[in-house]
Design an enzyme around this catalytic site. Structure first.
Site, mmCIF file in Angstrom:
data_model
loop_
_atom_site.group_PDB
_atom_site.id
_atom_site.type_symbol
_atom_site.label_atom_id
_atom_site.label_comp_id
_atom_site.label_asym_id
_atom_site.label_seq_id
_atom_site.Cartn_x
_atom_site.Cartn_y
_atom_site.Cartn_z
ATOM 1 N N ASN A 9 0.864 -1.179 0.000
ATOM 2 C CA ASN A 9 0.000 0.000 0.000
ATOM 3 C C ASN A 9 0.900 1.228 0.000
ATOM 4 O O ASN A 9 1.504 1.553 1.023
ATOM 5 C CB ASN A 9 -0.891 -0.065 1.258
ATOM 6 C CG ASN A 9 -1.686 1.203 1.470
ATOM 7 O OD1 ASN A 9 -1.785 2.055 0.582
ATOM 8 N ND2 ASN A 9 -2.265 1.339 2.666
ATOM 9 N N LYS A 11 0.142 4.284 -0.293
ATOM 10 C CA LYS A 11 -0.464 5.461 0.365
ATOM 11 C C LYS A 11 -0.244 6.733 -0.480
ATOM 12 O O LYS A 11 -0.203 6.657 -1.702
ATOM 13 C CB LYS A 11 0.067 5.606 1.796
ATOM 14 C CG LYS A 11 -0.100 4.313 2.593
ATOM 15 C CD LYS A 11 0.128 4.473 4.066
ATOM 16 C CE LYS A 11 -0.050 3.122 4.747
ATOM 17 N NZ LYS A 11 0.047 3.191 6.198
ATOM 18 N N HIS A 95 -9.307 0.976 5.103
ATOM 19 C CA HIS A 95 -7.980 1.121 5.712
ATOM 20 C C HIS A 95 -8.109 2.041 6.926
ATOM 21 O O HIS A 95 -8.926 2.971 6.928
ATOM 22 C CB HIS A 95 -6.982 1.708 4.700
ATOM 23 C CG HIS A 95 -5.588 1.710 5.249
ATOM 24 N ND1 HIS A 95 -5.143 2.720 6.069
ATOM 25 C CD2 HIS A 95 -4.587 0.818 5.150
ATOM 26 C CE1 HIS A 95 -3.908 2.436 6.450
ATOM 27 N NE2 HIS A 95 -3.544 1.291 5.902
ATOM 28 N N GLU A 97 -6.553 4.468 7.972
ATOM 29 C CA GLU A 97 -6.439 5.914 7.730
ATOM 30 C C GLU A 97 -7.732 6.471 7.145
ATOM 31 O O GLU A 97 -8.076 7.630 7.353
ATOM 32 C CB GLU A 97 -5.223 6.181 6.832
ATOM 33 C CG GLU A 97 -3.934 5.982 7.628
ATOM 34 C CD GLU A 97 -2.794 5.325 6.887
ATOM 35 O OE1 GLU A 97 -2.768 5.362 5.645
ATOM 36 O OE2 GLU A 97 -1.915 4.747 7.561
ATOM 37 N N GLU A 167 -5.086 -5.193 10.657
ATOM 38 C CA GLU A 167 -4.072 -4.159 10.851
ATOM 39 C C GLU A 167 -4.325 -3.424 12.164
ATOM 40 O O GLU A 167 -5.137 -2.483 12.203
ATOM 41 C CB GLU A 167 -4.117 -3.159 9.696
ATOM 42 C CG GLU A 167 -3.809 -3.775 8.344
ATOM 43 C CD GLU A 167 -3.271 -2.743 7.369
ATOM 44 O OE1 GLU A 167 -2.146 -2.918 6.893
ATOM 45 O OE2 GLU A 167 -3.959 -1.738 7.119
ATOM 46 N N GLY A 173 2.758 2.066 10.722
ATOM 47 C CA GLY A 173 3.691 3.180 10.564
ATOM 48 C C GLY A 173 4.446 3.541 11.833
ATOM 49 O O GLY A 173 5.094 4.583 11.899
ATOM 50 N N SER A 213 3.699 -2.345 10.276
ATOM 51 C CA SER A 213 5.149 -2.418 10.468
ATOM 52 C C SER A 213 5.757 -3.757 10.061
ATOM 53 O O SER A 213 6.696 -4.242 10.702
ATOM 54 C CB SER A 213 5.530 -2.050 11.912
ATOM 55 O OG SER A 213 5.177 -0.699 12.173
#
Ligand code: PGA
Length: 255
Positions: A9, A11, A95, A97, A167, A173, A213
């Site tokens: 991904n 992003k 996702h 985010e 996730e 991240g 990660s």
């Protein structure tokens, strides 16, 4: 046996030239993918040139989001036919985010999931808890709600077009991945919930990626877990060699 699936991904990163170079670099190493299915998920504006760069290789191309309407007056949005036109195979749905930065709800994500699947695309439904939810022992509750609400109304005959990505938000991240035990525990829980939503045989065929990660250095231990069927990778997918390390670890673990 579920085919391992590793997707990158990207992003909101990379210039067009960087995206093409990364895609070409990856396609050139396809001979080392082994049994792993590999996908890259660039920003919308890079999908076309990335698809051209990987054409003829086994690298699949995905989109990071999609709107559920078929077309029309929805400024700023992208619909399924625009993606299928560009040879897109996968679409991320929910996702973290999108859930927590953009504010997408389970109800909206359920509409998006149906639109993705009705278009013949593969939906990668992302679920996962925030750190305060893990600390409050709500991990299973959060994942269950996101699964049940996200998959509402989906017939088990469409399960071949479904991938789940677990996730944990606290691992995305941050450099702080879930341990292999933490990942396996939640993946097994998710598979149990999928068995309740569909049935055990259907649940046994659905791939569940771990994300948060993942790096070349921790991929082997995460992939060694029986219910971890691959990875959804952010930062480490932006470098060919690092991403290749994850792909080959998945192939080796799932031989
Ligand atoms: P990360 O992101 O690998 O950079 O933690 C994972 C993701 O958001 O899919």
């Amino acid at each position: 046996m579920r085919k391992p699936f590793v997707a990158g991904n990207w992003k909101m990163n990379l210039t067009k030239a960087e995206a093409v170079a990364l895609a070409s670099g990856l396609a050139a190493k396809a001979g080392a993918f082994g049994s792993t299915e590999v996908g890259v998920i660039p920003a919308f504006v890079h999908i076309d040139c990335v698809a051209a760069a990987v054409k003829g290789s086994p690298v699949g191309v995905g989109a990071q989001d999609m709107y559920f309407e078929k077309g029309g007056a929805f400024t700023g949005e992208v619909c399924a036919s625009m993606l299928t036109d560009l040879a897109v195979k996968y679409v991320l749905v929910g996702h973290s985010e999108r859930r927590h930065v953009i504010g997408e709800t389970d109800a909206l994500l359920n509409k998006k999931l149906h639109a993705v699947i009705n278009a013949g695309l593969v939906a990668i439904l992302c679920v996962g808890e925030k750190i305060e939810e893990r600390k409050a022992n709500k991990t299973f509750d959060v994942c269950k709600t996101q699964l049940v609400e996200g998959l509402k109304g989906l017939d088990k005959s469409k399960a071949g077009q479904l991938v789940i990505a677990y996730e944990p938000v606290w691992a995305i991240g941050t450099g702080l991945n879930a341990t292999k035990e933490q990942a396996q525990e939640v993946h097994a829980f998710i598979r149990g919930e999928l068995a309740k939503i569909f049935d055990a045989a259907t649940a046994a065929g659905i791939r569940i990626q771990y994300g948060g990660s993942v790096k070349a250095s921790n991929a082997a231990e995460l992939m060694s877990q029986p219910d971890v069927d691959g990875a959804l990778v952010g930062g480490a997918s932006l470098k060919v060699d690092e991403f290749m390390g994850i792909i080959t670890a998945a192939a080796a673990a799932k031989k």
